[in-house]
Design an enzyme around this catalytic site. Structure first.
Site, PDB file in Angstrom:
ATOM      1  N   TYR A   1      73.523 -30.779  -5.479  1.00  0.00           N
ATOM      2  CA  TYR A   1      72.707 -31.042  -4.286  1.00  0.00           C
ATOM      3  C   TYR A   1      72.764 -32.482  -3.830  1.00  0.00           C
ATOM      4  CZ  TYR A   1      69.479 -32.141  -8.107  1.00  0.00           C
ATOM      5  OH  TYR A   1      68.922 -32.637  -9.249  1.00  0.00           O
TER       6      TYR A   1
ATOM      7  N   THR B   1      63.579 -68.325 -22.320  1.00  0.00           N
ATOM      8  CA  THR B   1      62.183 -68.059 -22.001  1.00  0.00           C
ATOM      9  C   THR B   1      61.234 -69.133 -22.529  1.00  0.00           C
ATOM     10  OG1 THR B   1      62.814 -65.769 -22.194  1.00  0.00           O
ATOM     11  CG2 THR B   1      60.482 -66.222 -22.020  1.00  0.00           C
TER      12      THR B   1
ATOM     13  N   SER C   1      64.889 -56.797 -17.289  1.00  0.00           N
ATOM     14  CA  SER C   1      64.962 -55.931 -18.474  1.00  0.00           C
ATOM     15  C   SER C   1      65.843 -54.720 -18.179  1.00  0.00           C
ATOM     16  CB  SER C   1      63.559 -55.455 -18.881  1.00  0.00           C
ATOM     17  OG  SER C   1      62.693 -56.547 -19.062  1.00  0.00           O
TER      18      SER C   1
END
Ligand SMILES: *Cc1c(COP(=O)(O)O)cnc(C)c1O
Length: 495
Positions: free
Chosen positions: A345, A259, A164
């Site tokens: 950072y 599916t 997904s």
């Protein structure tokens, strides 16, 4: 400037007087690992004795766990006992040999050990420099998978949690490439975008469109043929119609192993349509993709090498533990364009791949290790052999299931997945009820767990072989349960 040297609470004082040890001692850890290892070995041996699906009521597990967090440490022994008593008894056992529902996600033994090592080192692979080996193992394992399934070296990729997420990530890249300046301006004011996928594709494609802000109306469900494969001429028509209306075609998603029926879209023909209109082609091969390792299955994948992106889930048929989903792409640039964003950072001088630039997540698990360990401990022959055996078992089961005429196939058997129903030629609603009841009875028996789907508006039973633990006899058991349930529920008189 505020004064940061003054603290409201004297934390330093507490650190000196707090008697609780920060972590288990090596001896305690050794004992706990020993107990957990023994538990794991026993579980693997007896998993087939549990009911696949637990006989429990909603809320039952929660009420056994206690309402408040414990203030004091407890011995692991007691925690493990409660795990056994209250949690394991409430699991649906995906590693049960009778687990034949959905698409299997069983764990091969080396993957269990790899998970332990991943937790032991506990690194975060967001940047190359935050754990160089983690990124390089991931890239190696992904490349080994690419080679094993016969895709060209022009594909590279990474490991995400699920298909997904992979499909969503691909859609973001495709959206950027559709030239709508979404990164800079967002979707507002741009042309309407459209996504194309078949009526049989996984819900994650539609969900990706929702999450990417394209809206439900952007999803074109393309018609399928009698074998549940997307029709290329229907895709062509939908794209042409959208272009005429000023809608921008963004992504076409073909599926290899849908599916419901594991059907295979004609990827080569769909790719030609997509290419003609400059539309991104994504191939969802979450379940069936690894089967391209089986030489005699390879022809079913024809055309996927021309896709812009492909997703396959080692956590399904290959037997890595959840989660391990591989996203492959031919060009990394649109992925970076859609998502790369480096705060000061996290800036790094390294010239290596920083995989956080390709996905949504910053923190990244060391998932590459379990795929690498799996390849090392099982080998591509071993992995292919397991899938070949599953396919043979499913085909044989389909033959035996339909002998005698009680059950009929509702779709062609594809890979290791069978769709079928008990048919009597009677009233459709009555027949659907009977099949529903057959499913309920088989699953209530606790020895086999199958699932269902809907095809052409009809209720259909579905059985998929994919667990590393499933043997011929477990399919025999499932078929017997199905035939028994069908016989008990004579046509026209469902209980
Ligand atoms: C299982 C599956 C998915 C979803 O997989 P997740 O990893 O659970 O997101 C998508 N597409 C197909 C074809 C699948 O089989």
């Amino acid at each position: 400037m505020p004064d940061h040297t003054k603290r409201a609470h004297p934390a330093r004082e507490n650190a000196r007087t707090d008697p609780a040890p920060a972590d288990w001692s090596p001896e305690t850890l050794r004992a706990a690992l020993g107990r957990a290892s023994q538990w794991t070995i026993d579980y693997r041996r007896r998993v087939g004795e549990f009911p696949v699906f637990p006989a429990i009521e909603p809320g039952q597990v929660r009420s056994a766990l206690g309402e408040r967090p414990p203030k004091e440490p407890e011995p692991f022994e007691r925690v493990l006992a409660d795990f056994d008593a209250h949690i394991v008894s409430g699991l649906t056992h995906w590693n049960h040999p009778g687990f034949l529902a959905y698409f299997s996600s069983s764990t091969r033994a080396p993957s269990i050990v790899a998970e332990l090592l991943i937790a032991a080192v506990g690194v975060n692979a967001m940047l190359w420099r935050t754990s160089p080996a983690a990124t390089e193992v991931e890239r190696t394992a992904v490349d080994w998978l690419r080679q094993a399934v016969g895709l060209p070296a022009s594909f590279s990729g990474l490991i995400l949690d699920t298909a997904s997420t992979a499909t969503f990530t691909a859609l973001l890249a495709a959206r950027e490439l559709a030239g709508t300046r979404v990164r800079a301006d967002g979707l507002a004011g741009g042309p309407a975008l459209a996504v194309y996928t078949s009526e049989q594709s996984h819900s994650s494609v539609e969900k990706s469109a929702l999450a990417a802000g394209l809206g439900h109306r952007s999803v074109r469900r393309i018609a399928v043929d009698e074998a549940f494969r997307m029709r290329p001429e229907a895709l062509e028509a939908a794209i042409t119609e959208d272009l005429a209306r000023g809608v921008r075609p963004t992504m076409a998603c073909a599926t290899i192993g849908t599916t419901s029926t594991a059907s295979v879209d004609p990827v080569e023909a769909l790719a030609a349509v997509a290419r003609r209109h400059g539309v991104w082609l994504h191939v969802d091969a979450a379940y069936a993709g690894p089967a391209a390792m089986v030489p005699e299955q390879r022809a079913r994948f024809r055309g996927w090498e021309t896709a812009d992106s492909i997703v396959l889930n080692p956590h399904k048929w290959l037997g890595t533990s959840l989660d391990c989903s591989v996203l492959l792409y031919r060009d990394v640039a649109p992925f970076r364009e859609s998502l790369a964003l480096t705060p000061t950072y996290l800036e790094s001088e390294d010239d290596e791949t920083d995989l956080m630039d390709i996905g949504l997540a910053l923190g990244r698990r060391f998932r590459g290790l379990k795929l690498w360990v799996l390849f090392r401990c099982v080998g591509t022959d071993g992995l292919a052999g397991t899938m070949r055996r599953h396919i043979a078992m499913a085909e044989a089961a389909a033959d035996r299931l339909t002998e005698g005429g009680v059950f009929e196939l509702a779709a062609p058997v594809s890979f290791s997945t069978i769709c079928f129903r008990a048919a009597s030629g009677g009233d459709p609603a009555t027949e659907d009820r009977r099949n529903r009841e057959i499913l309920a009875r088989v699953n209530a028996g606790g020895r086999s767990f199958i699932s269902h789907t809907e095809l052409g508006g009809r209720y259909v039973l579905r059985l998929s072989v994919g667990s590393v633990h499933t043997e011929e006899r477990h399919l025999d058991e499932a078929l017997e349960a199905l035939h028994r349930a069908a016989a008990d529920l004579s046509p026209g008189e469902p209980a």
